[in-house]
Each structure stands twice: as structure tokens, then as C-alpha cells.
Design a protein around this motif. Structure first.
Motif, mmCIF file in Angstrom:
data_model
loop_
_atom_site.group_PDB
_atom_site.id
_atom_site.type_symbol
_atom_site.label_atom_id
_atom_site.label_comp_id
_atom_site.label_asym_id
_atom_site.label_seq_id
_atom_site.Cartn_x
_atom_site.Cartn_y
_atom_site.Cartn_z
ATOM 1 N N GLN A 143 0.823 -1.213 0.000
ATOM 2 C CA GLN A 143 0.000 0.000 0.000
ATOM 3 C C GLN A 143 0.851 1.254 0.000
ATOM 4 N N ALA A 144 0.321 2.284 -0.614
ATOM 5 C CA ALA A 144 0.938 3.612 -0.526
ATOM 6 C C ALA A 144 0.483 4.250 0.783
ATOM 7 N N GLY A 145 1.403 4.888 1.474
ATOM 8 C CA GLY A 145 1.041 5.550 2.728
ATOM 9 C C GLY A 145 1.530 6.987 2.737
ATOM 10 N N ALA A 146 0.982 7.791 3.640
ATOM 11 C CA ALA A 146 1.456 9.167 3.792
ATOM 12 C C ALA A 146 1.158 9.631 5.207
ATOM 13 N N THR A 147 2.044 10.478 5.726
ATOM 14 C CA THR A 147 1.827 11.116 7.026
ATOM 15 C C THR A 147 2.092 12.608 6.872
ATOM 16 N N ILE A 148 1.210 13.403 7.453
ATOM 17 C CA ILE A 148 1.348 14.865 7.383
ATOM 18 C C ILE A 148 1.189 15.427 8.796
ATOM 19 N N GLU A 149 2.031 16.394 9.141
ATOM 20 C CA GLU A 149 1.882 17.084 10.428
ATOM 21 C C GLU A 149 1.680 18.568 10.171
ATOM 22 N N VAL A 150 0.691 19.099 10.847
ATOM 23 C CA VAL A 150 0.332 20.501 10.650
ATOM 24 C C VAL A 150 0.279 21.170 12.026
ATOM 25 N N LYS A 151 0.785 22.403 12.104
ATOM 26 C CA LYS A 151 0.785 23.123 13.394
ATOM 27 C C LYS A 151 0.260 24.542 13.206
ATOM 28 N N ARG A 152 -0.344 25.047 14.295
ATOM 29 C CA ARG A 152 -0.738 26.451 14.302
ATOM 30 C C ARG A 152 0.423 27.256 14.873
ATOM 31 N N LYS A 153 0.921 28.216 14.107
ATOM 32 C CA LYS A 153 2.011 29.082 14.591
ATOM 33 C C LYS A 153 1.520 30.516 14.499
ATOM 34 N N LYS A 154 1.219 31.124 15.649
ATOM 35 C CA LYS A 154 0.582 32.445 15.722
ATOM 36 C C LYS A 154 -0.706 32.414 14.870
ATOM 37 N N ASP A 155 -0.773 33.229 13.814
ATOM 38 C CA ASP A 155 -2.014 33.245 13.026
ATOM 39 C C ASP A 155 -1.954 32.336 11.804
ATOM 40 N N GLU A 156 -0.877 31.613 11.703
ATOM 41 C CA GLU A 156 -0.697 30.804 10.492
ATOM 42 C C GLU A 156 -0.864 29.314 10.763
ATOM 43 N N ILE A 157 -1.258 28.601 9.735
ATOM 44 C CA ILE A 157 -1.312 27.136 9.823
ATOM 45 C C ILE A 157 -0.240 26.604 8.883
ATOM 46 N N ILE A 158 0.704 25.870 9.461
ATOM 47 C CA ILE A 158 1.878 25.473 8.681
ATOM 48 C C ILE A 158 2.008 23.953 8.659
ATOM 49 N N THR A 159 2.326 23.422 7.489
ATOM 50 C CA THR A 159 2.632 21.988 7.393
ATOM 51 C C THR A 159 4.076 21.807 7.820
ATOM 52 N N THR A 160 4.299 21.110 8.935
ATOM 53 C CA THR A 160 5.637 21.052 9.536
ATOM 54 C C THR A 160 6.390 19.768 9.192
ATOM 55 N N ASN A 161 5.691 18.749 8.742
ATOM 56 C CA ASN A 161 6.385 17.498 8.416
ATOM 57 C C ASN A 161 5.552 16.707 7.408
ATOM 58 N N HIS A 162 6.226 15.953 6.592
ATOM 59 C CA HIS A 162 5.516 15.084 5.648
ATOM 60 C C HIS A 162 6.400 13.897 5.309
ATOM 61 N N LEU A 163 5.769 12.782 5.086
ATOM 62 C CA LEU A 163 6.498 11.570 4.723
ATOM 63 C C LEU A 163 5.569 10.733 3.847
ATOM 64 N N SER A 164 6.116 10.191 2.770
ATOM 65 C CA SER A 164 5.331 9.297 1.916
ATOM 66 C C SER A 164 5.918 7.910 2.039
ATOM 67 N N SER A 165 5.119 6.898 1.808
ATOM 68 C CA SER A 165 5.665 5.553 2.014
ATOM 69 C C SER A 165 5.009 4.484 1.165
ATOM 70 N N LEU A 166 5.746 3.387 1.092
ATOM 71 C CA LEU A 166 5.248 2.146 0.497
ATOM 72 C C LEU A 166 5.321 1.132 1.626
ATOM 73 N N LYS A 167 4.193 0.496 1.922
ATOM 74 C CA LYS A 167 4.159 -0.401 3.081
ATOM 75 C C LYS A 167 3.824 -1.816 2.661
ATOM 76 N N GLY A 168 4.562 -2.777 3.246
ATOM 77 C CA GLY A 168 4.190 -4.184 3.089
ATOM 78 C C GLY A 168 4.504 -4.775 1.736
ATOM 79 N N LEU A 169 5.587 -4.305 1.097
ATOM 80 C CA LEU A 169 5.992 -4.935 -0.161
ATOM 81 C C LEU A 169 6.679 -6.259 0.187
ATOM 82 N N LYS A 170 6.207 -7.359 -0.405
ATOM 83 C CA LYS A 170 6.742 -8.686 -0.087
ATOM 84 C C LYS A 170 7.300 -9.294 -1.357
#
Ligand code: URC
Length: 317
Positions: A143-170
């Protein structure tokens, strides 16, 4: 010590039909993959919400500010209808920004998804076979996977981390792998192998230099899990491996070479090498008989960046 505090919903199954097709994919020699029609865009989402405002719900049982996790599930599903893009990364970022826009006491979101793949099925069409645009087969493969982290910094909403993945390739390679030359001492019972049937489980993660490429909006920018899968099995096919450690290093090198938009690739591999039961079959030139290995299993973790690639180039000069 900083407190851990979050809550959220897992196993939010989202199925969206007729999402925007994923096109303009970078062509690579290892893969015929050229895009996703996204007639079915399915994923299993997990969201975790952060915010100091939730402390009173833990400490005092005060639910005044608690957004029920059931509502979070509805929020994700409702926004699946509003998403205009073509990638899981894009959807997860879209919905997590919406969470922070909607609920001012939430300060951070960690959201991840695993794409549910549905395979195309050829049906007779005008004298040949074409993929059915209506019927698909649920796939139990990687499966294709993804993780995203978003934070509120003062008045802004910022994407602080991201990772894409392939899981369970056999992947199993029936011959052309070895493992020898390792430490021999009073604990060693493993015989050296000069030709083993190598069965591996692989999780591969990658990080973009520029998140815009992960959203799937830039030509040649998006790296599809299907392409990463195709590179992994092509390198496995092409090269004799002396160990899983070296195999994943070579797969990582190839991924970074093909996709200059990536800054990092990380691996977790499992060794599931079959146990040999019959080394020779009298009636067969080279057939053998194997069975599943007994537990425990070995694993390898390795991350690499473009610096590793430059080091390779230097040493081959
Ligand atoms: O590729 C391998 N790496 C190891 O470190 C290892 N250890 C082991 O027992 N078998 C293997 N195979």
C-alpha cells in the motif's frame, strides 16, 4: 519533560469515486507506471489532534472543548467530497488544515493514511481487452502511505512534516542471493549460503525537498508508490545481493538517482528467507523445496540522503 497529549480516530475508511486523475508522472526506466485514474480513491485514515485546551478533559473530565472522535470521522468523510486534488498527501494536508481552521483550540494535527488499492480488470472491448472503468478488484498487496503534520504558529497554519511511504511490499527472489563472511564464534549456527531463496518484507519511506511536489500538482514532481515498488523489484531482479543490508542500500541509491526531488529515503526490511527442506530434487535440474522460516525474524533499518549519493559518485570516479 514535555507531556504527550493527543486524541483522535483511527480506521476511518474513505472511498471517493472520480477524484482527479494523477497525471504528468516522471518517466523512469524501471517502471511502466504513468498515473492513476483515481476512479476509486480509497484510504484508511488515522488522525490525532493536539492542543493544551484538551488538558481539562483529561484532568477534570470537562468535555466542553472536546470534539468527539465520531465527529472527526464525519469531518474527514465530508471533506473527501471537497478535495480537488489527486494524491493522498494532498488530501491529508487539505483535511488537516481544515481541522485547524474550523477548531481554533486545536494547535496541531498528525494525520496518516494508507491507500486502499483496487486493481484494474481487463474486459473484452472492441475485439481486444481494456480495463473496465466500472469493476475493480480489491488488492491485498502493498500500500501507498502518507503522514502529514500541521501546526498552528501564531495566526498561520503550517505543514511542519511530511512523509510518503510504500508499506508491506513482499518480494521473493528464488535464486541469486547469498549471505556469507559474517562473524563466526561460539554463537554461530547459521550455515553460509551462496545461493539462498531471499524473501523480504519492505517498508520504504521518502521525503520531498518541496512539499508542493508531494501534493501532485507539479509536472514530474510526484513520486508514486508504484514507481518505488517497481524500482525495488527491478534492483532485486538485476543484482546479486550479498545481504539485505546491501540490497536496500542499492535500492535507495536508485530511488534517489531517479527522483532528484527527494531528500531522504528510509527502509525497514524483514528477512523472511524460506527454510530449505530439499536441496535437490532428483527429477529436476535445479528445483528445491522450501517452507516458511521459524520465528524469530531479522530486520534492518536504514535511512539515506543525497549525501550518500554524492559519496557513491565520488568513490566511483
Ligand atoms: O541479509 C542478511 N543480513 C543479516 O544480517 C543476516 N543475519 C542472518 O542470520 N541472516 C541474514 N541475512
Amino acid at each position: 519533560m514535555k507531556r504527550t497529549m493527543s486524541y483522535g480516530k483511527a480506521d476511518v475508511w474513505v472511498y471517493r469515486t472520480y477524484a482527479k486523475p494523477l497525471t504528468e508522472i516522471r518517466n523512469i526506466p524501471e517502471s511502466t507506471f504513468s498515473g492513476r485514474k483515481n476512479i476509486l480513491f480509497g484510504m484508511n485514515v488515522k488522525v490525532a489532534v493536539e492542543g493544551e485546551a484538551f488538558f481539562s478533559s483529561f484532568k477534570d473530565g470537562d468535555n466542553t472543548l472536546v470534539v468527539a472522535t465520531d465527529s472527526m470521522k464525519n469531518f474527514i468523510l465530508k471533506h473527501a467530497g471537497d478535495y480537488q486534488g489527486a494524491t493522498q498527501e494532498g488530501f491529508l494536508e487539505f483535511v488537516s488544515h481544515r481541522f485547524l481552521e474550523t477548531y481554533s483550540h486545536m494547535t496541531g494535527i498528525i494525520i496518516s493514511g494508507e491507500q486502499i488499492s483496487f486493481e484494474e480488470l481487463p474486459v473484452p472491448t472492441n475485439g481486444s481487452f481494456e480495463p473496465s472503468p466500472l469493476v475493480f478488484r480489491y488488492s491485498l498487496n502493498e500500500q501507498a502511505g502518507a503522514t502529514i503534520e500541521v501546526k498552528r504558529k501564531k495566526d498561520e497554519i503550517i505543514t511542519t512534516n511530511h512523509l510518503s511511504s510504500l508499506k508491506g511490499l513482499k518480494l521473493i527472489k528464488v535464486k541469486g542471493s547469498s549471505f556469507y563472511g559474517y562473524v563466526k564464534d561460539e554463537y554461530t549456527t547459521l550455515p553460509e549460503s551462496f545461493d539462498r531463496p531471499l524473501f523480504i518484507f519492505l517498508n520504504i519511506d521518502w521525503r520531498y525537498n518541496d512539499l508542493e511536489d508531494a501534493r501532485g500538482n507539479t509536472p514530474d514532481g510526484y513520486v508514486a508508490a508504484e514507481q518505488v515498488r517497481d524500482i525495488a523489484y527491478t534492483v532485486f531482479h538485476e543484482e546479486n545481493s550479498p545481504s539485505i543490508q546491501n540490497l536496500i542500500y542499492r535500492i535507495g541509491t536508485r530511488i534517489l538517482e531517479r527522483f532528484p526531488q527527494l531528500v531522504e529515503v528510509c527502509f525497514e526490511s524483514n528477512n523472511r528467507t524460506w527454510e530449505t527442506i530439499l536441496d535437490e530434487i532428483p527429477a529436476s535440474q535445479e528445483g528445491k523445496v522450501f517452507t516458511e522460516p521459524r520465528p524469530p525474524y531479522g530486520f534492518q533499518c536504514f535511512s539515506m540522503t543525497r549525501d550518500d549519493l554524492d559519496a557513491n559518485e565520488e568513490s566511483s570516479k
